[in-house]
Design an enzyme around this catalytic site. Sequence first.
Site, PDB file in Angstrom:
ATOM      1  N   ALA A 180      71.381  61.024  -2.717  1.00  0.00           N
ATOM      2  CA  ALA A 180      71.054  61.870  -3.865  1.00  0.00           C
ATOM      3  C   ALA A 180      72.284  62.701  -4.224  1.00  0.00           C
ATOM      4  O   ALA A 180      73.134  62.965  -3.366  1.00  0.00           O
ATOM      5  CB  ALA A 180      69.888  62.783  -3.502  1.00  0.00           C
ATOM      6  N   GLY A 234      69.509  58.865   0.173  1.00  0.00           N
ATOM      7  CA  GLY A 234      68.683  58.196  -0.834  1.00  0.00           C
ATOM      8  C   GLY A 234      69.138  56.767  -1.119  1.00  0.00           C
ATOM      9  O   GLY A 234      68.332  55.932  -1.545  1.00  0.00           O
ATOM     10  N   GLU A 249      67.551  54.794   1.519  1.00  0.00           N
ATOM     11  CA  GLU A 249      66.110  54.788   1.230  1.00  0.00           C
ATOM     12  C   GLU A 249      65.793  53.851   0.062  1.00  0.00           C
ATOM     13  O   GLU A 249      64.786  53.141   0.072  1.00  0.00           O
ATOM     14  CB  GLU A 249      65.652  56.224   0.934  1.00  0.00           C
ATOM     15  N   GLU A 284      71.278  63.345   5.922  1.00  0.00           N
ATOM     16  CA  GLU A 284      70.801  64.578   5.279  1.00  0.00           C
ATOM     17  C   GLU A 284      70.831  65.779   6.210  1.00  0.00           C
ATOM     18  O   GLU A 284      70.982  66.918   5.766  1.00  0.00           O
ATOM     19  CB  GLU A 284      69.372  64.375   4.735  1.00  0.00           C
TER      20      GLU A 284
HETATM   21  N1  CAA Z   1      76.431  63.329  -4.192  1.00  0.00           N
HETATM   22  C1  CAA Z   1      77.379  63.700  -5.072  1.00  0.00           C
HETATM   23  N2  CAA Z   1      78.652  63.288  -5.011  1.00  0.00           N
HETATM   24  C2  CAA Z   1      78.989  62.459  -4.003  1.00  0.00           C
HETATM   25  C3  CAA Z   1      78.068  62.031  -3.053  1.00  0.00           C
HETATM   26  C4  CAA Z   1      76.725  62.496  -3.170  1.00  0.00           C
HETATM   27  N3  CAA Z   1      75.741  62.106  -2.332  1.00  0.00           N
HETATM   28  N4  CAA Z   1      78.697  61.229  -2.169  1.00  0.00           N
HETATM   29  C5  CAA Z   1      79.969  61.158  -2.567  1.00  0.00           C
HETATM   30  N5  CAA Z   1      80.164  61.895  -3.678  1.00  0.00           N
HETATM   31  C6  CAA Z   1      81.407  62.103  -4.444  1.00  0.00           C
HETATM   32  C7  CAA Z   1      82.354  63.027  -3.701  1.00  0.00           C
HETATM   33  O1  CAA Z   1      82.018  64.370  -3.943  1.00  0.00           O
HETATM   34  C8  CAA Z   1      83.680  62.633  -4.313  1.00  0.00           C
HETATM   35  O2  CAA Z   1      83.794  63.224  -5.561  1.00  0.00           O
HETATM   36  P1  CAA Z   1      85.222  63.895  -6.010  1.00  0.00           P
HETATM   37  O3  CAA Z   1      86.168  62.724  -6.063  1.00  0.00           O
HETATM   38  O4  CAA Z   1      84.920  64.465  -7.358  1.00  0.00           O
HETATM   39  O5  CAA Z   1      85.572  64.880  -4.980  1.00  0.00           O
HETATM   40  C9  CAA Z   1      83.515  61.129  -4.542  1.00  0.00           C
HETATM   41  O6  CAA Z   1      82.098  60.871  -4.527  1.00  0.00           O
HETATM   42  C10 CAA Z   1      84.144  60.303  -3.432  1.00  0.00           C
HETATM   43  O7  CAA Z   1      83.640  60.763  -2.205  1.00  0.00           O
HETATM   44  P2  CAA Z   1      84.587  61.145  -0.957  1.00  0.00           P
HETATM   45  O8  CAA Z   1      85.909  61.657  -1.430  1.00  0.00           O
HETATM   46  O9  CAA Z   1      83.809  62.011  -0.029  1.00  0.00           O
HETATM   47  O10 CAA Z   1      84.805  59.676  -0.344  1.00  0.00           O
HETATM   48  P3  CAA Z   1      85.045  59.280   1.177  1.00  0.00           P
HETATM   49  O11 CAA Z   1      85.344  57.826   1.193  1.00  0.00           O
HETATM   50  O12 CAA Z   1      85.997  60.217   1.833  1.00  0.00           O
HETATM   51  O13 CAA Z   1      83.615  59.538   1.910  1.00  0.00           O
HETATM   52  C11 CAA Z   1      81.216  59.376   2.104  1.00  0.00           C
HETATM   53  C12 CAA Z   1      82.509  58.768   1.527  1.00  0.00           C
HETATM   54  C13 CAA Z   1      81.224  59.291   3.640  1.00  0.00           C
HETATM   55  C14 CAA Z   1      80.062  58.563   1.565  1.00  0.00           C
HETATM   56  C15 CAA Z   1      81.095  60.868   1.692  1.00  0.00           C
HETATM   57  O14 CAA Z   1      81.308  60.950   0.286  1.00  0.00           O
HETATM   58  C16 CAA Z   1      79.777  61.480   1.995  1.00  0.00           C
HETATM   59  O15 CAA Z   1      79.530  61.857   3.136  1.00  0.00           O
HETATM   60  N6  CAA Z   1      78.882  61.606   0.982  1.00  0.00           N
HETATM   61  C17 CAA Z   1      77.607  62.272   1.127  1.00  0.00           C
HETATM   62  C18 CAA Z   1      76.595  61.386   1.836  1.00  0.00           C
HETATM   63  C19 CAA Z   1      75.290  62.140   2.009  1.00  0.00           C
HETATM   64  O16 CAA Z   1      75.231  63.185   2.630  1.00  0.00           O
HETATM   65  N7  CAA Z   1      74.189  61.566   1.462  1.00  0.00           N
HETATM   66  C20 CAA Z   1      72.881  62.155   1.517  1.00  0.00           C
HETATM   67  C21 CAA Z   1      72.606  62.922   0.254  1.00  0.00           C
HETATM   68  S1  CAA Z   1      71.108  63.859   0.323  1.00  0.00           S
HETATM   69  C22 CAA Z   1      69.879  62.723   0.019  1.00  0.00           C
HETATM   70  O17 CAA Z   1      70.106  61.576  -0.209  1.00  0.00           O
HETATM   71  C23 CAA Z   1      68.470  63.303   0.042  1.00  0.00           C
HETATM   72  C24 CAA Z   1      67.384  62.283   0.025  1.00  0.00           C
HETATM   73  O18 CAA Z   1      67.045  61.699   1.011  1.00  0.00           O
HETATM   74  C25 CAA Z   1      66.605  62.072  -1.186  1.00  0.00           C
END
Ligand code: CAA
Length: 262
Positions: A69, A113, A116, A136
Site C-alpha cells: 500500500a 498489499g 496480499e 508492515e
Molecule cells: N509506498 C509508497 N512508495 C513506495 C513504496 C510504498 N509501499 N515502496 C516503495 N516506494 C517508493 C520509494 O519511496 C521510492 O520513492 P522515491 O524514489 O521517490 O524515494 C521508490 O518507490 C523506490 O523505492 P526505494 O528507493 O526504497 O527502492 P529500493 O530498491 O531501495 O527498496 C523496497 C525497495 C525494499 C521495496 C522498499 O522500497 C520498501 O521497503 N518499500 C516498502 C515496502 C512496505 O513496507 N510495504 C508494505 C506497505 S503497508 C501495506 O501494504 C499495508 C497493507 O497490508 C494493506
Amino acid sequence: MDTQYILIDTRGDGPRRTGLITLNRPKQLNALNDGLMDELGAALKAFDADEAIGCIVITGSEKAFAAGADIGAMAQFNYMDAYKGDYITRNWEQIRGVRKPVIAAVAGFALGGGCELAMMCDILIAADSAKFGQPEIKLGVIPGAGGTQRLPRAVGKAKAMDLVLTARMMDAAEAERAGLVSRVVPADRLLDEALAAAEAINALSGPSVMMAKDCVNRAFESSLSDGVSYERRLFHALFATEDQKEGMDAFVNKRKPAFKHR
Ligand code: CAA
C-alpha cells in the site's frame, strides 16, 4: 477505459482471449493507492463480464509486482481516515468475486498489499527474481488486506509467523518450496509462461473452469464434508452442459474438443 495507474490489454487469437492488466506506477514500485485499486477493480469486473475473455493475468514491472500500500498516502492517516476510507481494501472483495481465473505473474517485490494482492489470485507464477513479504510490522502496523489470514493458509503457521513478525522477505525458491507460488520461471520468460497458462485455460470449457475455481476456493471456507458435498453438486451439474457432452465425445472419438462454453 481511461486509466492512470494500470495498463489494460488483451492477448491471444483464439475464440477466448486473455485479459492482461499491468500495474503501472513504476516510480513508486507499483505501490497500491485507491486510484490504482479502483482501476484494477473496474478492469477485472469488465474482463469478468466479457464473453470473449477466458482468463485474466495481472502483472507488474521487472522490479516490482507491487511494494505494498502507498505508505506516503497513509502516513498522515488517523483512525477515522483508515476506518472510513477503507484504504486500498474498499473494493478488495470485488477482486475475490471475479469468477474467471486470475493469474498473478510476479517479478521483483511483492510486499505487504502487493503480496496480499498476489495471494488473492488463483495461480501465482513467480519470476526467479520475485521477493515476497509482509513487512508492515516495520511500519508500526500489521498486514491489512488479508496477509495474516491467507499467508498461513498458503505456507502454514510457522513460516507465516516468521514473515509477519520479522518482516523478512522470502525469495522465489523459498516461496515455491513453501507452497505460496505454483511455479518459478526465469524472469525473462515470466509473461510468456503466464500467458501460456492462460491460453491453456482459455481452450477449456468456461463453465467447468469457473466451477473448478469456485470449488477450490470453497476448500478454504468450509469443512471437508461440506466442501466435498458442494463439489459433488457442481460435478453433477456439469452434466447439464453442452461442454460435458463435447469433452467426453471428443475423448471417446480421439479428437480435440471444441468447447462452446455452454
Ligand atoms: N509506498 C509508497 N512508495 C513506495 C513504496 C510504498 N509501499 N515502496 C516503495 N516506494 C517508493 C520509494 O519511496 C521510492 O520513492 P522515491 O524514489 O521517490 O524515494 C521508490 O518507490 C523506490 O523505492 P526505494 O528507493 O526504497 O527502492 P529500493 O530498491 O531501495 O527498496 C523496497 C525497495 C525494499 C521495496 C522498499 O522500497 C520498501 O521497503 N518499500 C516498502 C515496502 C512496505 O513496507 N510495504 C508494505 C506497505 S503497508 C501495506 O501494504 C499495508 C497493507 O497490508 C494493506
